[in-house]
Design an enzyme around this catalytic site. Structure first.
Site, PDB file in Angstrom:
ATOM      1  N   ASP A 240      37.716  49.157  56.488  1.00  8.04           N
ATOM      2  CA  ASP A 240      37.962  48.837  55.086  1.00  8.04           C
ATOM      3  C   ASP A 240      36.723  49.308  54.327  1.00  8.04           C
ATOM      4  O   ASP A 240      35.669  48.694  54.394  1.00  8.04           O
ATOM      5  CB  ASP A 240      38.156  47.317  54.933  1.00  8.04           C
ATOM      6  CG  ASP A 240      38.203  46.876  53.461  1.00  8.04           C
ATOM      7  OD1 ASP A 240      38.206  47.751  52.573  1.00  8.04           O
ATOM      8  OD2 ASP A 240      38.251  45.653  53.222  1.00  8.04           O
TER       9      ASP A 240
ATOM     10  N   LYS B 228      32.480  53.774  45.559  1.00 10.54           N
ATOM     11  CA  LYS B 228      33.931  53.981  45.604  1.00 10.54           C
ATOM     12  C   LYS B 228      34.517  54.262  44.214  1.00 10.54           C
ATOM     13  O   LYS B 228      35.501  54.970  44.077  1.00 10.54           O
ATOM     14  CB  LYS B 228      34.583  52.736  46.195  1.00 10.54           C
ATOM     15  CG  LYS B 228      36.050  52.869  46.531  1.00 10.54           C
ATOM     16  CD  LYS B 228      36.504  51.600  47.224  1.00 10.54           C
ATOM     17  CE  LYS B 228      37.962  51.633  47.631  1.00 10.54           C
ATOM     18  NZ  LYS B 228      38.321  50.398  48.357  1.00 10.54           N
TER      19      LYS B 228
ATOM     20  N   GLU C 201      45.503  49.524  51.032  1.00 10.23           N
ATOM     21  CA  GLU C 201      44.909  48.210  51.337  1.00 10.23           C
ATOM     22  C   GLU C 201      45.923  47.066  51.326  1.00 10.23           C
ATOM     23  O   GLU C 201      45.963  46.283  52.281  1.00 10.23           O
ATOM     24  CB  GLU C 201      43.735  47.954  50.385  1.00 10.23           C
ATOM     25  CG  GLU C 201      42.559  48.853  50.742  1.00 10.23           C
ATOM     26  CD  GLU C 201      41.570  49.077  49.613  1.00 10.23           C
ATOM     27  OE1 GLU C 201      41.693  48.414  48.568  1.00 10.23           O
ATOM     28  OE2 GLU C 201      40.664  49.924  49.785  1.00 10.23           O
TER      29      GLU C 201
ATOM     30  N   ASP D 184      46.177  42.108  45.595  1.00  9.88           N
ATOM     31  CA  ASP D 184      44.884  42.522  46.147  1.00  9.88           C
ATOM     32  C   ASP D 184      43.896  42.778  45.012  1.00  9.88           C
ATOM     33  O   ASP D 184      43.935  43.820  44.357  1.00  9.88           O
ATOM     34  CB  ASP D 184      45.100  43.785  46.996  1.00  9.88           C
ATOM     35  CG  ASP D 184      43.801  44.307  47.596  1.00  9.88           C
ATOM     36  OD1 ASP D 184      42.727  43.713  47.346  1.00  9.88           O
ATOM     37  OD2 ASP D 184      43.854  45.318  48.317  1.00  9.88           O
TER      38      ASP D 184
END
Lengths: 620, 215
Positions: free
Chosen positions: A8, A88, A186, A208
């Site tokens: 992850d 990211k 994800e 999420d």
């Protein structure tokens, strides 16, 4: 088969996990026993690289001593070299996408190019290179614990990541010396972790909300098949945004606190993050900030935090609404709601999610770990150890090509199950054309300029032929990673080759957000613009055709007719430069009628000639 | 005939090798892809089962370590399978696809109002115009108009359901082989055109209702 591990690669924290027998396990750091690796990378002036906590120490900040909820802040520390946090956020981005806040925070090199480049000392680094350092640290950790070489991985990405962002993530894996066997979304990974425990089945919504991104996916889970029905999200919406709102609120309340000092700003940001976490359990929090010559108190209670967070949470709920609509479901059709990501620890988030779906959400698996655990399950599926489990995911954004006048022809609709492919025939527009340019875009708007450019490529070289004769079949294939592959084959020769498609750049979350919002807000304006373009194309076609016929068949028309047609053609030519579609359409129709007798005479003549030829042939 | 990249044996075009169960690099129509007979009436549960069963056999997740030609067959086969499933799952897209298989298509340029819908279309357009015109006026009046609009919306639903019933009737007649293909094709085109028209109307009305709701 060699081991595949799951990673992850988060905005705030990253984790690595693997299947251990029938269960997925997160692999902790062998020394510190920590499972989370903060996604922070530091480069020392000497060129040394640090990740995680070691990198955080090098961020400019004030030393903070904590005693319960009281933090005493002292002298400055860190600040040498460059420290990059939340890299990211920059994956697959173009320089034009950088916000002023980014430019204040980091130094960028060469702002003209299509890819964001950080300036780190005398080095220039792209986001995939920086992410690769995080992946390398995780790989090292897993190799130390498992005592075997690791080079095959599954990496998770936000479901709403576009092609460029996915490509950048794959590149990061390559740069870390890892073979990326699959990119998994994800929220879908999280559903696998819950599904393995048989805790979620039927229609499942995964909410999420992480540090930097938000996704919601609606799945149907049945007999081991995890089928995503719809997904929606925002690749620039997360806990970071709430922290920043808290930081702004703090500075607004303390005019004596210098906002421009990087050490102080960073310290306040760290405290804001702490305060947010503490307020999940307590009603209020206070920090003492001891600066040279003065002591300031930072106070925040839960009501303040909830007020500051509300606008961001509203956006997540709006996304849920979109996803349900796209899945063709009502909130009452949902059998289970799963919470993923650190930001779902906020009581307000849980309340709002429960309110919207009308049921208590599941959060029995640690929301910080569940995605990594799911990635390990997907790695198990790839290794063939997970029996009947299979994941069928979707592409989050529509894909299309730009056609005449900048209008998008949609080839793959959002929420289409992947892998998927579609073939389209292309030809040339003028004689002896040897190349055809193709522009692929991603987004929901009608016009290419309002979508995100995904890739441009040239078909060819083609053999010179009259316009419209060459026929090249192009197949657009979106693989199981959600990445576009293009293949082209000449119909006549059957000659096929992979087309090298270089992504134009990644899409920003704001852009995707804007594209989708505008697709709804400006739906009508888009259609009007599209109709105008079509009318202009019609007008241009008829003008060209009339001019050609008058040139080729001048003998079939008398002077008065010619004058009338010329005048009308001039009017059409004028109107096509204006914006009145109805006027243009009416004039085109008039020109059409005016030239009909002439066109009929041309037709008669052609038939006569054809008959004559035939007679000659029959006679001979 | 297609050659299986896994076992090298040849078989009729389909997605799963009948000899070894591996993925086949075949180009087939959607019905064959899902292993179903070419019939228009489809049981959706059965369709889903077929989709899941074949997905389990040929999905790229199961061929990560296989040779490139097997992986390519898996990827292409799964892409064709998912596309076919999506088309066949919805009766409208299934009907349009059927026409395509027959070498025909639903003309896009045909915007004439289907005769059966003339009255309804007129009413919808009139109400839409009134509602749009009332945007700047008092809340009460536009509320009343919105209520009327909801009635019209129900009429549209009724017309849509009727059209879908007709579509299913047409499907059954194709499958039974009772009528001539030419007449069935004409009928199919007419009812699909009507559905397309109704869909556009419903979209317009919903958009207008959402605007009213937002205001």
């Amino acid at each position: 088969m060699a081991r595949i591990v799951g990673i992850d690669l988060g905005t705030t924290n990253s984790l690595i996990a693997t299947m251990q027998g029938p269960q997925p396990r997160v692999i902790p750091d062998p020394e510190t026993r920590q499972t989370l690796l903060p996604s922070v990378v530091a480069y020392s002036p000497e060129g040394e690289v640090f990740t995680g906590e070691e990198a955080i120490k090098r961020e400019p900040h004030l030393s903070v001593e904590r005693d319960g909820a009281v933090a005493t802040v002292g002298f400055p520390g860190g600040g040498e070299g460059a420290v990059i946090r939340s890299v990211k956020r920059y994956m697959g981005l173009d320089n034009a996408d950088l916000a002023p806040a980014d430019r204040n925070r980091y130094t960028f090199a060469d702002l003209s190019g299509p890819v964001v480049r950080f300036k780190v000392g005398d080095r220039v680094l792209t986001p995939p290179e920086i992410s690769a350092e995080i992946l390398k640290a995780l790989k090292k950790r897993a190799e130390a614990v498992l005592q075997e070489k690791i080079d095959q991985v599954v990496i998770t990405v936000p479901a709403y990541f576009n092609d460029g962002q996915r490509q950048a993530t794959k590149d990061a894996g390559l740069l870390a010396g890892l073979q990326v066997e699959r990119l998994v979304n994800e929220p879908t990974a999280a559903s696998l972790a819950y599904g393995l425990q048989k805790m979620a089945s039927g229609r499942v919504a995964v909410f999420d909300f992480g540090g930097g991104t938000f996704d919601v996916s609606i799945l149907s889970v049945k007999d081991g098949i995890f089928e995503v029905l719809a997904t929606h999200g925002d690749t620039h919406l997360g806990g970071d945004d709430i922290d920043r709102a808290v930081v702004d609120f703090t500075f607004d309340g303390l005019p004596d606190l210098p906002r421009t000092d990087r050490h102080i700003w960073n310290t306040v940001r760290l405290l804001a993050e702490d305060a947010k976490k503490i307020l999940s359990f307590q009603a209020g929090v206070a920090f003492e900030l001891k600066l040279p010559g003065k002591t300031l108190e930072l106070k925040l209670d839960r009501a303040d935090l909830e007020r500051l967070a509300a606008p961001f949470i509203d956006r997540t709920i709006e996304s849920c609404r979109h996803a349900l609509k796209d899945a063709g479901l009502q909130s009452s059709d949902i059998d289970a709601v799963v919470l993923v990501g650190g930001s779902t620890r906020m009581p307000l988030v849980r309340r709002r999610v429960q309110e919207f779906f009308g049921r208590e959400p599941l959060c029995s698996i640690d929301p910080d770990q569940v995605v990594a655990l799911g990635a390990a399950v997907q790695a198990g599926i790839l290794m063939g150890t997970q029996g009947d489990m299979l994941l069928l995911d979707v592409v989050p954004l529509s894909l299309g090509i730009e056609t005449i006048g900048g209008v998008v022809e949609r080839l793959v609709f959002r929420n289409t199950t992947i892998p998927t492919s579609v073939s389209e025939m292309f030809t040339t527009a003028v004689d002896n054309q040897t190349h055809v340019d193709i522009h692929v875009v991603q987004g929901e708007r009608e016009l290419a300029k309002d979508c995100r450019s995904l890739a441009r490529f040239k078909l060819g070289p083609l053999d010179p032929k009259p316009a419209g004769m060459p026929r090249v079949a192009v197949t657009f294939l979106i693989d199981a990673n959600g990445i576009l592959n293009v293949m082209a084959a000449d119909e006549e020769t059957g000659r096929g080759h992979m087309v090298d498609v270089k992504p134009s750049y990644g899409l920003t979350d704001e852009e995707i957000e804007r594209m989708l919002e505008e697709a709804i807000d400006y739906g009508e304006a888009d259609i009007a613009e599209r109709l105008m373009i079509t009318a202009r194309n019609d007008a241009e076609q008829i003008l060209a055709a009339v001019a050609k016929q008058m040139r080729d068949h001048g003998g079939l028309i008398d002077d008065q007719e010619r004058r009338q047609i010329d005048e009308m053609a001039a009017l059409v030519d004028q109107a096509r430069k204006e914006d009145d579609r109805e006027k243009l359409a009416a004039l085109v129709e008039e020109l059409n009628q005016l030239t009909t007798p002439f066109a009929e005479r041309i037709m008669d003549e052609a038939i006569k000639q054809a008959l004559e030829k035939k007679t000659v042939q029959e006679l001979s | 005939m297609v050659q299986c990249p896994s076992c090298a044996r040849r078989s009729e075009p389909c997605l799963v090798c009948p000899q070894c169960g591996g993925p086949l690099p075949a180009e087939t129509d959607g019905f064959t892809a899902l292993g179903l007979p070419p019939k228009l009436v489809i049981d959706l549960d059965e369709l889903e089962r077929a989709y899941h069963t074949i997905s389990r056999r040929i999905h790229p997740d199961h061929f990560v370590a296989s040779p490139p030609d097997v992986r390519a067959a898996s990827l292409k086969g799964t892409a064709l399978l998912t596309r076919s499933y999506r088309i066949l799952r919805d009766s409208i897209s299934r009907g349009i696809y059927w026409l395509e298989l027959k070498g025909d298509k639903l003309s896009e340029s045909n915007n004439r109002v289907p005769a059966e819908l003339a009255e309804l279309v007129f009413e919808v357009q009139e109400q839409l115009a009134e509602l749009r015109a009332s945007r700047d006026q008092s809340g009460d009046q536009s509320k009343g108009l919105a209520a009327n609009m909801l009635h019209v919306r129900q009429d549209l639903d009724i017309a849509m359901n009727r059209a879908l019933d007709e579509l299913n009737g047409n499907f059954r007649r194709w499958d039974s082989g009772a009528a001539s293909e030419a007449s069935l094709r004409g009928e199919l085109k007419a009812v699909l055109a009507r559905i397309a028209y109704l869909r556009t109307l419903i979209r317009d009305v919903d958009r207008e209702l959402e605007t009213v709701e937002a205001a």
